[in-house]
Design an enzyme around this catalytic site. Structure first.
Site, PDB file in Angstrom:
ATOM      1  N   THR A  67      -1.216   4.331   3.258  1.00 21.70           N
ATOM      2  CA  THR A  67      -1.989   5.199   2.343  1.00 21.70           C
ATOM      3  C   THR A  67      -2.240   6.541   2.609  1.00 21.70           C
ATOM      4  O   THR A  67      -1.623   7.484   1.864  1.00 21.70           O
ATOM      5  CB  THR A  67      -3.391   4.502   1.884  1.00 21.70           C
ATOM      6  OG1 THR A  67      -3.196   3.120   1.860  1.00 21.70           O
ATOM      7  CG2 THR A  67      -3.970   5.078   0.852  1.00 21.70           C
ATOM      8  N   SER A  92       0.797  -1.136   0.015  1.00 20.60           N
ATOM      9  CA  SER A  92      -0.097  -0.046  -0.116  1.00 20.60           C
ATOM     10  C   SER A  92       0.786   1.313  -0.140  1.00 20.60           C
ATOM     11  O   SER A  92       0.379   2.394  -0.517  1.00 20.60           O
ATOM     12  CB  SER A  92      -0.875  -0.165   1.132  1.00 20.60           C
ATOM     13  OG  SER A  92      -1.732  -1.068   1.165  1.00 20.60           O
TER      14      SER A  92
HETATM   15 MG    MG Z   1      -4.422   1.719   3.149  1.00 24.98          MG
HETATM   16 ZN    ZN Z   2      -2.566  -5.094   2.847  1.00 28.16          ZN
END
Ligand code: MG
Ligand code: ZN
Length: 380
Positions: free
Chosen positions: A147, A94
């Protein structure tokens, strides 16, 4: 970014006004003509990037069937696919996945807002701030997670959560709602970053002080709210803030004096359902994320100047809907408890949506967002 309210009239009429790019055709470098260069589009004032972490096509399919065969995602007409691989692995994580969107860089797994050599790269959120737009982040994980972190921080490893937190006060992010309070106010270095943020003019609340729904936000001040000490609960265990937090972000950002905004909203835990090989965890998180998509689309339809992009960083679990499944009972199978390398869908709605059909690299989402905003081409 309130100090840029004073963006000069010349700038406003010129570089600061993305609408000036409406219907224009920009040529690429000599000998390089990318398909986007020939796409005519109306420039949006605002961009909302919504990332369903680990939300591959099967996750969307299962969520739809478990939601009475309907999703708000079905309203999108412009759909594309992105290639999610990172610089060092066909299967991305991510951090590299989000850095592809935020910085336009194929980088190594674990990289937060840095290129494959570990060098910081300005993110689209930072560039938006610099160019005088308002900015926001809403996530259902901690603020320091890969993220959201990749939109404001620059660290060589995703595990460096305290360093990622320490990057937040360096960015004039106007609005955020996410978990991870502990990484800001109970740190090994004993800094209290919540006090640092307050010192910079932020109003900061947390679940500990007051429920989000009871808070009236002053649009004249930067705002942050911590939904959890570390990670927020799964939606199945009572987390219920993604829709109201998204609406609060939109209400706040539209009240800013800036000429537009960039907002990143993450449905963070679809991925965690995939890692757990738990189909119900996945589908409940997809349905929650889709409700936020519905709320955002309602806003965008009213507003008319907002580009909404929905995508994922990667698929998680090698999730399959197996024989004997029915519309409301998914018989799931998983090939792994890790991520996979499948192509990832991208959905776009609103001015600039035309840019997002086709098959392209995950880094192109960054390029397309910058092009939609009318940010000038970067010299490679
Ligand atoms: Mg994430
Ligand atoms: Zn993951």
């Amino acid at each position: 970014m309130k100090k840029l309210i004073l963006c000069s009239i010349a700038l406003l009429a010129f570089a600061c006004n993305p609408k000036q790019t409406v219907g224009t055709v920009t040529k690429g470098k000599p000998g390089i003509v990318t398909p986007d260069d020939t796409v005519h589009f109306t420039a949006p004032k605002n961009i909302i990037l919504m990332i369903g972490d680990g939300m591959g096509l099967t996750q969307i399919t299962a969520g739809m069937y478990m939601n009475g065969n309907k999703l708000n995602l079905e309203q999108f007409k412009y759909i594309g696919l992105h290639k999610s691989y990172s610089s060092d692995d066909l299967v991305t994580d991510s951090a590299a996945g989000a850095t592809a969107f935020s910085c336009g860089q194929k980088t190594y797994n674990g990289a937060i807002g840095v290129d494959k050599k570990g060098r910081p790269v300005q993110t689209i959120l930072e560039e938006a701030e610099q160019k005088g737009l308002a900015t926001g982040i809403v996530a259902t994980c901690s603020m320091t997670h890969a993220t959201p972190g990749s939109f404001f921080a620059h660290q060589k490893k995703r595990e460096m959560v305290e360093e990622i937190a320490a990057d937040l006060p360096k960015v004039d992010l106007d609005f955020f709602i996410a978990g991870g309070k502990k990484h800001f106010d109970r740190r090994k270095d004993e800094q209290n970053l919540i006090e640092t943020l307050k010192g910079k003019g932020y109003v900061i609340f947390s679940y500990f002080d007051e429920e989000l729904k009871n808070i009236t936000i002053d649009p004249n001040k930067n705002f942050g709210y911590f939904t959890a000490d570390v990670e927020p609960l799964p939606v199945s265990q009572g987390r219920d803030y993604l829709v109201p937090a998204s609406l609060m972000a939109l209400d706040y950002l539209t009240k800013q004096p800036e000429k537009g905004f960039f907002l990143m909203i993450e449905g963070s835990q679809i991925d965690w359902g995939g890692h757990a090989n738990d189909s119900k965890y996945i589908t409940s998180e997809v349905i929650d994320f889709d409700k936020a998509i519905g709320a955002v689309l309602d806003f965008a339809k009213q507003d008319g100047e907002t580009l909404v992009i929905i995508t994922a960083d990667h698929e998680t679990g090698g999730y399959a809907i197996n024989p004997t499944s029915t519309m409301d009972t998914i018989v799931a199978a998983f090939t792994t408890d890790k991520h996979t390398a499948a192509l990832i869908p991208v959905f776009a709605w609103g001015p600039g949506e035309e840019l997002f059909s086709g098959i392209y690299e995950n880094t192109s989402i960054y390029d397309k967002m910058r092009r939609a905003f009318g940010f000038s081409k970067k010299v490679q």
